[in-house]
Design a protein around this motif. Structure first.
Motif, PDB file in Angstrom:
ATOM      1  N   ASP A 113      60.028  52.190  39.390  1.00 25.26           N
ATOM      2  CA  ASP A 113      60.047  52.556  37.966  1.00 25.26           C
ATOM      3  C   ASP A 113      59.064  53.692  37.685  1.00 25.26           C
ATOM      4  N   ALA A 150      68.059  51.683  41.782  1.00 27.92           N
ATOM      5  CA  ALA A 150      68.379  51.272  40.409  1.00 27.92           C
ATOM      6  C   ALA A 150      67.463  51.886  39.344  1.00 27.92           C
ATOM      7  N   PRO A 151      66.124  51.891  39.548  1.00 25.52           N
ATOM      8  CA  PRO A 151      65.268  52.462  38.497  1.00 25.52           C
ATOM      9  C   PRO A 151      65.551  53.943  38.252  1.00 25.52           C
ATOM     10  N   LYS A 154      68.754  54.234  36.159  1.00 18.69           N
ATOM     11  CA  LYS A 154      68.569  53.875  34.748  1.00 18.69           C
ATOM     12  C   LYS A 154      68.168  55.068  33.883  1.00 18.69           C
ATOM     13  N   THR A 155      67.621  56.111  34.486  1.00 23.31           N
ATOM     14  CA  THR A 155      67.221  57.282  33.691  1.00 23.31           C
ATOM     15  C   THR A 155      68.442  58.042  33.173  1.00 23.31           C
ATOM     16  N   GLY A 156      69.613  57.789  33.762  1.00 20.90           N
ATOM     17  CA  GLY A 156      70.813  58.498  33.335  1.00 20.90           C
ATOM     18  C   GLY A 156      70.900  59.918  33.882  1.00 20.90           C
TER      19      GLY A 156
END
Lengths: 307, 307
Positions: A113, A150-151, A154-156
């Motif tokens: 993250d 995955a992290p 998540k930022t797109g």
């Protein structure tokens, strides 16, 4: 969608190439190293990097869709170098360039993250949400598996996962058979599965792959196998791959990939003089690369997609 | 030899554990965040990190052999955070601690040289050779093969190569069979082959491996298979591994590994108060971890080796 922004720029400029901003000290023109000021050698060299990168960016921003700063070059100039990196991303963004941070990061859990926040996202400090280095895309390493991806997802933003890298020993693990499939192919298939949810208007998703031009067979194989995966293609130029090799990365519309050249563009001045005209030399080299890739594709890039 | 320096400290302090310096904002005591000054929120938070880390280092430097700063936590505070990282390495070194930079870097060719220079080596600037961040050891990612490791090895410092990581999805690629052998095991065997040349006075070489305490079976298997490979063992404490799991990492002399705890030590204050006594809480947690590991080993660490 992040990948669409990059593809739109590639179509608009009819140029599927990216300038690698890898300002190793020996690639910085001597007059910039002399001219730069600083309180210590790190700050002085970092300021030379900033001058160099700004000059390069200004010289190519109307012909190239993207730049790819290589984090290692900035880290070796300590925190002063990371400041030059920050300035470079900001300047490139202001000039309309898409910024691919070549950091090859990868970690797990909350640590991942933090890397995602550092390179693509925001942090919350003293009640404010603030962007950090704020690139548009990032290269990442898959060895830790999907909870190391995955992290970032998540930022797109667009990711390029190391799949089949351009170096001589890339086959040492990547080519070995994993239950009958080469490891690079197993990684590619995992990406395709993870990215399946969101395909943009050109048919590509935000989970791209790094595939070297130095392995044109695997490049062609992966292009066929992964119709929704956008490729970042290193290994063109100084590493030995040419336009013909890189061309295997494109789909029938001339889309699907962006080809990187670092030394071939930013170090082009070394063939022409003492570096005072580094910006012109870089522009010439970038134009030559564009023409070579266009010729290999053989028709307008993105033909038909705007219809 | 780099690995020998670490092992000597472990024996002297009878403590095979390392404090992970992962100063995520939520782990920094509120009074330090308030107290810190800076020209912007990044500089202010980075200065809080510096205060926090100095306090932690001073609190444990007589009982712990090493610290392991996690680069992601510093990168997410921009170049200001990297300056806090630089200060942390310097302060830890001055206090006699061995510094393991947890950066999980990996790249190819000259880029890998730059990462090696940044984290373990020196750069030449304006005619001077200068150390950069100058840690004692570094975590690295093996996906790119041995030419992604060679530049780090040339520094002569200790490396920990990701082998079997502690995260839930680590098996996604690492456990899959590569020509009949799990990938993590293939990586481990490659390390053993590459490291063969230089074994130090305790029988370990400078090419170590990261093996998570959360996978005690694989940890025990790798300990047996790799008698010369020193392990960095994450996953103790917050990630669920205990002393019994981590104990599989040690050889019969109680050597061969160092076990990391991050949140369990630096965030110990969260269980006891408002953070004003974070240093005491960290010391207590570090002592408890040392006692647990000693009890699992069951005899003096390094017994016989000084004879």
């Amino acid at each position: 969608m992040s990948v669409d922004i990059l593809i739109e720029r590639i179509i608009r400029l009819q140029n599927p190439s990216v300038m690698g901003l890898d300002p190793a000290p020996q690639l910085i023109p001597p007059h910039l190293l002399e001219q730069a000021q600083g309180q210590n050698p790190f700050e002085r060299a970092a300021n030379a990097v900033t001058l160099f990168n700004r000059g390069l960016i200004d010289a190519v921003c109307d012909i190239l869709p993207a730049v790819k700063p290589q984090l290692a070059c900035y880290e070796q100039l300590r925190h002063e170098g990371m400041r030059a990196y920050y300035d470079t991303v900001r300047h490139a963004t202001q000039r309309g360039l898409f910024v691919i941070a070549d950091a090859k990061r990868g970690d797990i859990g909350s640590t991942c993250d933090y890397y995602a926040a550092a390179h693509l996202g925001e942090v919350e400090l003293y009640g404010e949400r603030l962007p950090v280095f704020d690139a548009d895309a990032l290269t990442v390493n898959p060895y830790l598996g999907s909870d190391g991806l995955a992290p970032f997802m998540k930022t797109g933003k667009l990711l390029f996962v190391l799949t089949k890298t351009s170096n001589p020993s890339s086959g040492e693990f990547q080519d070995r058979l994993l239950e009958g499939t080469p490891l690079y192919r197993a990684v590619a298939e995992r990406l395709a599965a993870l990215g399946r949810e969101g395909v943009g208007r050109f048919g590509y998703d935000n989970l791209g792959a790094v595939v070297g031009a130095t392995y044109p067979e695997q490049l062609a194989e992966l292009r066929r196998a992964l119709p929704h995966t956008f490729f970042l293609v290193p290994g063109y130029g100084a590493q030995g791959g040419g336009g013909a090799e890189a061309a295997a990365a494109f789909d029938g519309r001339g889309l699907g990939a962006i080809v990187n050249s670092s030394r071939g563009i930013i170090g082009a001045w070394k063939k022409t003089g003492d570096g005072r005209h580094f910006a012109e030399a870089a522009r010439e080299a970038a134009l030559a690369m564009r023409e070579e890739l266009r010729a290999c594709i053989g028709h307008p890039i993105g033909e038909g997609v705007r219809a």
